[in-house]
Design a protein around this motif. Sequence first.
Motif, PDB file in Angstrom:
ATOM      1  N   GLN A  33       0.817  -1.212   0.000  1.00 43.13           N
ATOM      2  CA  GLN A  33       0.000   0.000   0.000  1.00 43.13           C
ATOM      3  C   GLN A  33       0.855   1.268   0.000  1.00 43.13           C
ATOM      4  O   GLN A  33       0.521   2.268  -0.621  1.00 43.13           O
TER       5      GLN A  33
ATOM      6  N   LEU B  94      -6.267   3.345  -2.367  1.00 40.22           N
ATOM      7  CA  LEU B  94      -7.650   3.018  -2.068  1.00 40.22           C
ATOM      8  C   LEU B  94      -7.973   1.578  -2.465  1.00 40.22           C
ATOM      9  O   LEU B  94      -8.014   0.704  -1.623  1.00 40.22           O
ATOM     10  N   ARG B  95      -8.181   1.336  -3.741  1.00 41.91           N
ATOM     11  CA  ARG B  95      -8.538  -0.006  -4.192  1.00 41.91           C
ATOM     12  C   ARG B  95      -7.596  -0.463  -5.306  1.00 41.91           C
ATOM     13  O   ARG B  95      -7.131   0.343  -6.095  1.00 41.91           O
TER      14      ARG B  95
ATOM     15  N   LYS C 288     -13.799  -9.836  -2.266  1.00 44.63           N
ATOM     16  CA  LYS C 288     -14.288  -8.510  -2.642  1.00 44.63           C
ATOM     17  C   LYS C 288     -14.889  -7.766  -1.445  1.00 44.63           C
ATOM     18  O   LYS C 288     -14.798  -6.540  -1.361  1.00 44.63           O
TER      19      LYS C 288
ATOM     20  N   PRO D 138      -9.771  -4.274  -0.016  1.00 42.37           N
ATOM     21  CA  PRO D 138     -10.018  -3.106  -0.891  1.00 42.37           C
ATOM     22  C   PRO D 138      -9.702  -3.428  -2.355  1.00 42.37           C
ATOM     23  O   PRO D 138      -8.736  -2.921  -2.934  1.00 42.37           O
TER      24      PRO D 138
ATOM     25  N   ASP E  45     -10.682  -3.385  -6.324  1.00 43.89           N
ATOM     26  CA  ASP E  45     -11.436  -2.611  -7.305  1.00 43.89           C
ATOM     27  C   ASP E  45     -12.355  -3.563  -8.060  1.00 43.89           C
ATOM     28  O   ASP E  45     -11.899  -4.389  -8.851  1.00 43.89           O
TER      29      ASP E  45
END
Length: 282
Positions: free
Chosen positions: A76, A83-84, A166, A170, A172
């Motif tokens: 990250q 975010l995702r 999912k 996080p 997408d």
Amino acid sequence: MTSTLSFALLVFVALLTACSSTKKQFGQVLVRKSTDTTRSKQEIARIRALDNDHFEGASFEKGSMEIKYRLFKPNQQQSKDTLRHPLVVVYHSSGRPVGRDNKAQLGILPKLFASPQIQKSYPAYVLAPQFSTRSSDYVMDTTRGVLCSIPRPCLESVWQLIDSLKSSLPIDHERIYAVGFSMGASTVINSLSARADLFAAGISIAGIPQFDKLDQLRSTPIWLIHGVDDTENPITSDERFYKEMPSRILFWKLADTTHDTIFTTQLLGETLPQWLFNHRKK
């Protein structure tokens, strides 16, 4: 005579350009086999050297079915987007990767997408499930005269696993992809056929396609990659598949390439993720 030669030269240059770039999103391309075998072997060795411990081991149970899997999580702090992230699902081939050790499925493809070089530009979760049996069977399509694939029930558990991830990570939801080689490539087409709502795009390398749900696949970008000299999974099935629904398909036919010699520098590096990550669910 001069104009004819000039035209032929222009066609030749255009073909080389198309074959050396993934900017061509759809269509059929004949790709010449890489002659740099030493570099290919070095690149494959580098990818395989990625430690298995970069992937977290776990299992998923739903009813009577259990799926063991490995999951790579992107860094990250190094990611441009905190975010995702996309999720790349990598399906393994038959033979040695089939089992329950939760290690043998970590071959070239999952480690390619999890390698530091790829993660730097294409940060993503990489899911590598392991099947204890085949995930796809092959039968002869007597109408078309080619082999076709049929998904096994165990594949349903992987889709349920993805749905679970999912909701807990996080991820997408607009960028979930399927990639596979050989039986795993067939499983890619099976997955896209059954869950067009889930996957944004898929890459099938030397697989056998599924023909009974073509309508569900027409809006999903698919990259078929197949060796012209493949005798284990003949290219004729992919050729028929492309002929019946070419609108959203990129079809690379690798000249002078067999089933076991398909991974060269042409498919390593950023070639696959560059095309894949260009697509998202609409």
